[in-house]
Design a protein around this motif. Structure first.
Motif, PDB file in Angstrom:
ATOM      1  N   ARG A  15       0.826  -1.219   0.000  1.00 40.31           N
ATOM      2  CA  ARG A  15       0.000   0.000   0.000  1.00 40.31           C
ATOM      3  C   ARG A  15       0.855   1.263   0.000  1.00 40.31           C
ATOM      4  O   ARG A  15       0.458   2.282  -0.548  1.00 40.31           O
ATOM      5  CB  ARG A  15      -0.937   0.010   1.203  1.00 40.31           C
ATOM      6  CG  ARG A  15      -2.063  -0.989   1.103  1.00 40.31           C
ATOM      7  CD  ARG A  15      -2.845  -1.067   2.395  1.00 40.31           C
ATOM      8  NE  ARG A  15      -3.543   0.158   2.702  1.00 40.31           N
ATOM      9  CZ  ARG A  15      -4.820   0.398   2.412  1.00 40.31           C
ATOM     10  NH1 ARG A  15      -5.528  -0.512   1.795  1.00 40.31           N
ATOM     11  NH2 ARG A  15      -5.370   1.528   2.739  1.00 40.31           N
ATOM     12  N   THR A  16       2.023   1.217   0.606  1.00 37.09           N
ATOM     13  CA  THR A  16       2.878   2.407   0.657  1.00 37.09           C
ATOM     14  C   THR A  16       3.513   2.698  -0.694  1.00 37.09           C
ATOM     15  O   THR A  16       3.947   3.822  -0.937  1.00 37.09           O
ATOM     16  CB  THR A  16       3.995   2.262   1.707  1.00 37.09           C
ATOM     17  OG1 THR A  16       4.858   1.203   1.344  1.00 37.09           O
ATOM     18  CG2 THR A  16       3.419   2.032   3.092  1.00 37.09           C
ATOM     19  N   PRO A  19       0.013   4.045  -6.074  1.00 36.45           N
ATOM     20  CA  PRO A  19      -0.698   5.333  -6.131  1.00 36.45           C
ATOM     21  C   PRO A  19      -2.005   5.217  -5.353  1.00 36.45           C
ATOM     22  O   PRO A  19      -2.596   4.136  -5.261  1.00 36.45           O
ATOM     23  CB  PRO A  19      -0.973   5.534  -7.624  1.00 36.45           C
ATOM     24  CG  PRO A  19      -0.128   4.549  -8.327  1.00 36.45           C
ATOM     25  CD  PRO A  19       0.189   3.449  -7.370  1.00 36.45           C
ATOM     26  N   TRP A  20      -2.492   6.315  -4.805  1.00 35.50           N
ATOM     27  CA  TRP A  20      -3.659   6.291  -3.925  1.00 35.50           C
ATOM     28  C   TRP A  20      -4.886   5.671  -4.569  1.00 35.50           C
ATOM     29  O   TRP A  20      -5.681   5.016  -3.915  1.00 35.50           O
ATOM     30  CB  TRP A  20      -3.986   7.692  -3.412  1.00 35.50           C
ATOM     31  CG  TRP A  20      -4.445   8.625  -4.476  1.00 35.50           C
ATOM     32  CD1 TRP A  20      -3.675   9.455  -5.238  1.00 35.50           C
ATOM     33  CD2 TRP A  20      -5.777   8.819  -4.937  1.00 35.50           C
ATOM     34  NE1 TRP A  20      -4.431  10.140  -6.135  1.00 35.50           N
ATOM     35  CE2 TRP A  20      -5.732   9.781  -5.979  1.00 35.50           C
ATOM     36  CE3 TRP A  20      -7.010   8.290  -4.588  1.00 35.50           C
ATOM     37  CZ2 TRP A  20      -6.872  10.199  -6.645  1.00 35.50           C
ATOM     38  CZ3 TRP A  20      -8.138   8.708  -5.254  1.00 35.50           C
ATOM     39  CH2 TRP A  20      -8.063   9.654  -6.269  1.00 35.50           C
ATOM     40  N   PHE A  21      -5.075   5.817  -5.882  1.00 33.43           N
ATOM     41  CA  PHE A  21      -6.301   5.315  -6.519  1.00 33.43           C
ATOM     42  C   PHE A  21      -6.264   3.795  -6.744  1.00 33.43           C
ATOM     43  O   PHE A  21      -7.279   3.196  -7.061  1.00 33.43           O
ATOM     44  CB  PHE A  21      -6.588   6.046  -7.834  1.00 33.43           C
ATOM     45  CG  PHE A  21      -5.462   5.998  -8.836  1.00 33.43           C
ATOM     46  CD1 PHE A  21      -5.351   4.968  -9.730  1.00 33.43           C
ATOM     47  CD2 PHE A  21      -4.511   7.009  -8.856  1.00 33.43           C
ATOM     48  CE1 PHE A  21      -4.318   4.929 -10.637  1.00 33.43           C
ATOM     49  CE2 PHE A  21      -3.478   6.990  -9.765  1.00 33.43           C
ATOM     50  CZ  PHE A  21      -3.376   5.933 -10.656  1.00 33.43           C
ATOM     51  N   ILE A  23      -4.999   1.668  -4.259  1.00 36.62           N
ATOM     52  CA  ILE A  23      -4.788   1.053  -2.952  1.00 36.62           C
ATOM     53  C   ILE A  23      -5.851   0.017  -2.593  1.00 36.62           C
ATOM     54  O   ILE A  23      -5.526  -1.024  -2.052  1.00 36.62           O
ATOM     55  CB  ILE A  23      -4.681   2.135  -1.860  1.00 36.62           C
ATOM     56  CG1 ILE A  23      -3.338   2.823  -1.994  1.00 36.62           C
ATOM     57  CG2 ILE A  23      -4.850   1.549  -0.471  1.00 36.62           C
ATOM     58  CD1 ILE A  23      -3.107   3.938  -1.020  1.00 36.62           C
ATOM     59  N   ASN A  24      -7.107   0.248  -2.873  1.00 35.19           N
ATOM     60  CA  ASN A  24      -8.162  -0.670  -2.447  1.00 35.19           C
ATOM     61  C   ASN A  24      -8.479  -1.754  -3.464  1.00 35.19           C
ATOM     62  O   ASN A  24      -9.493  -2.425  -3.362  1.00 35.19           O
ATOM     63  CB  ASN A  24      -9.423   0.097  -2.080  1.00 35.19           C
ATOM     64  CG  ASN A  24      -9.231   0.856  -0.789  1.00 35.19           C
ATOM     65  OD1 ASN A  24      -8.544   0.390   0.107  1.00 35.19           O
ATOM     66  ND2 ASN A  24      -9.802   2.024  -0.695  1.00 35.19           N
ATOM     67  N   TYR A  51      -3.774  -0.349  10.712  1.00 32.74           N
ATOM     68  CA  TYR A  51      -3.133  -0.257   9.404  1.00 32.74           C
ATOM     69  C   TYR A  51      -3.346  -1.515   8.572  1.00 32.74           C
ATOM     70  O   TYR A  51      -3.284  -1.474   7.363  1.00 32.74           O
ATOM     71  CB  TYR A  51      -1.610  -0.076   9.569  1.00 32.74           C
ATOM     72  CG  TYR A  51      -1.168   1.312   9.876  1.00 32.74           C
ATOM     73  CD1 TYR A  51      -1.265   2.319   8.930  1.00 32.74           C
ATOM     74  CD2 TYR A  51      -0.630   1.613  11.116  1.00 32.74           C
ATOM     75  CE1 TYR A  51      -0.831   3.607   9.215  1.00 32.74           C
ATOM     76  CE2 TYR A  51      -0.190   2.896  11.417  1.00 32.74           C
ATOM     77  CZ  TYR A  51      -0.300   3.876  10.450  1.00 32.74           C
ATOM     78  OH  TYR A  51       0.124   5.142  10.744  1.00 32.74           O
TER      79      TYR A  51
END
Length: 67
Positions: A15-16, A19-21, A23-24, A51
């Motif tokens: 996850r780190t 890119p944010w989009f 992550i899931n 976390y």
């Protein structure tokens, strides 16, 4: 404190890097089962989340983060 072994640590490291989009999606999504070793972060003014898993939630208390 760095924990080298754990059920969902590989997912958290992934996850780190994403890119944010993304992550899931897929392997980076938080699992719906208990990780067994929560590491907390402040989600908002009322709740702390783990976390590593989606089920890890507790009421926010500033004393939890004082060290």
């Amino acid at each position: 404190m760095v924990k080298s072994s754990g059920r969902f640590r590989r997912r958290t490291r992934l996850r780190t890097l994403l890119p944010w989009f993304l992550i899931n999606l897929g392997a980076a999504a938080k699992p719906g089962r208990d990780c067994g070793d929560h590491e907390w972060y402040r989600f908002d003014t009322a709740v702390e989340h783990c976390y590593h898993c989606a089920v890890g939630q507790r009421p926010y208390d500033a004393a939890h983060f004082r060290d």
